[in-house]
Motif scaffolding. Structure first.
Motif, mmCIF file in Angstrom:
data_model
loop_
_atom_site.group_PDB
_atom_site.id
_atom_site.type_symbol
_atom_site.label_atom_id
_atom_site.label_comp_id
_atom_site.label_asym_id
_atom_site.label_seq_id
_atom_site.Cartn_x
_atom_site.Cartn_y
_atom_site.Cartn_z
ATOM 1 N N ASP A 76 0.720 -1.080 0.073
ATOM 2 C CA ASP A 76 0.083 -0.126 0.017
ATOM 3 C C ASP A 76 0.963 1.011 0.030
ATOM 4 O O ASP A 76 0.410 2.325 -0.598
ATOM 5 N N LYS A 77 2.073 1.332 0.630
ATOM 6 C CA LYS A 77 2.937 2.279 0.590
ATOM 7 C C LYS A 77 3.433 2.590 -0.406
ATOM 8 O O LYS A 77 3.861 3.712 -1.102
ATOM 9 N N TYR A 78 3.953 1.523 -1.392
ATOM 10 C CA TYR A 78 4.616 1.743 -2.788
ATOM 11 C C TYR A 78 3.853 1.319 -3.928
ATOM 12 O O TYR A 78 4.663 1.220 -4.783
ATOM 13 N N SER A 79 2.456 0.989 -3.611
ATOM 14 C CA SER A 79 1.919 0.638 -4.765
ATOM 15 C C SER A 79 1.476 1.340 -6.071
ATOM 16 O O SER A 79 1.298 1.122 -7.116
ATOM 17 N N ALA A 80 1.654 3.020 -5.693
ATOM 18 C CA ALA A 80 1.410 3.890 -6.628
ATOM 19 C C ALA A 80 1.940 3.709 -8.156
ATOM 20 O O ALA A 80 1.504 3.890 -9.061
ATOM 21 N N SER A 81 3.509 3.219 -7.993
ATOM 22 C CA SER A 81 4.254 3.072 -9.029
ATOM 23 C C SER A 81 3.741 1.834 -9.760
ATOM 24 O O SER A 81 4.527 1.703 -10.935
ATOM 25 N N CYS A 82 3.027 1.141 -9.089
ATOM 26 C CA CYS A 82 2.810 -0.167 -9.911
ATOM 27 C C CYS A 82 1.551 -0.182 -10.698
ATOM 28 O O CYS A 82 1.239 -1.032 -11.289
#
Length: 240
Positions: free
Chosen positions: A166-172
């Motif tokens: 959830d913390k780093y999913s934006a780039s995915c």
């Protein structure tokens, strides 16, 4: 008494002079990057600076070898020195043999190299499921890589992020994509890229293998011409 071929003599000189200049440029730039204050600041901006230093040291060694080889070829041709030409021939022959051996090993152990990459990816995945400042740099770098090349995770896709998804999913997340069914998959209620970054890197290396092989072949041909010219000139000087 046989005469020395002017064509071979001056061809050797011009080729090796260009070779020597290239070596000087590589060596000069590498030393500047290694010892200058500005170069130190650039390298120290990233914690992977140790790897950058290793690359710079390698360039220093390569530049030195190229410069010495060019010097031997230039002086050997113009001074008609059999000793220098023989040294040039031996060093160039050793380099050519190393290239051929490296190429053969690359073909034979191609699958093992791929396994080694995947094993390294598995080690890196362990950092993705951990928290702490020590792992922030790697996570941020992978985050940028995912956004740039439209991939997610290293081995198992989005699942590699574990509790940090959830913390780093934006780039995915798939954005500005028309064929979402082909390159995207749904994970934890979000549409993310299907291809893993590990597969992207491996496929990229495979696609560029032909280019690398072509460049290596071209360099080998030039080296063979250098070997032939130097030996012909060596023999002509001996007869003279």
């Amino acid at each position: 008494m046989a005469a020395v071929s002017g064509f071979i003599k001056y061809s050797m000189f011009i080729f090796n002079f260009i070779f020597w200049v290239c070596g000087c440029i590589i060596l000069g730039v590498s030393i500047y990057a290694r010892v200058s204050k500005h170069g130190q600041e650039i390298i120290n901006e990233d914690t992977s600076g140790v790897n950058v230093f290793a690359a710079v040291n390698l360039l220093i060694a390569v530049g030195t070898i190229i410069m010495v080889l060019g010097f031997l070829g230039c002086c050997g041709a113009m001074k008609e020195s059999r000793c220098m030409l023989l040294l040039f021939f031996i060093v160039l022959l050793l380099i050519a043999i190393l290239q051929i051996v490296a190429g053969i090993l690359g073909i034979v152990y191609k699958s093992k190299f791929e396994e080694s990459f995947k094993k390294n990816f598995q080690e890196q995945v362990k950092t993705l499921v951990q928290d702490g400042a020590d792992y922030e740099i790697f996570k941020n770098d992978l985050d940028k890589f995912q956004k740039e090349f439209k991939c997610c995770g290293l081995i198992d896709g989005a699942a590699d992020w574990g509790k940090n998804f959830d913390k780093y999913s934006a780039s995915c997340e798939c954005t500005n994509t028309t064929n979402t069914d082909d390159i995207c998959v749904r994970y934890m209620g979000k549409l993310v890229y299907k291809e893993t970054c590990g597969n992207y890197i491996i496929n990229f290396l495979k696609k560029n293998l032909i280019i690398v092989a072509g460049v290596a072949f071209g360099v080998t041909v030039i080296e063979i011409l250098g070997l032939v010219f130097s030996m012909v000139l060596y023999c002509q000087i001996g007869r003279k």
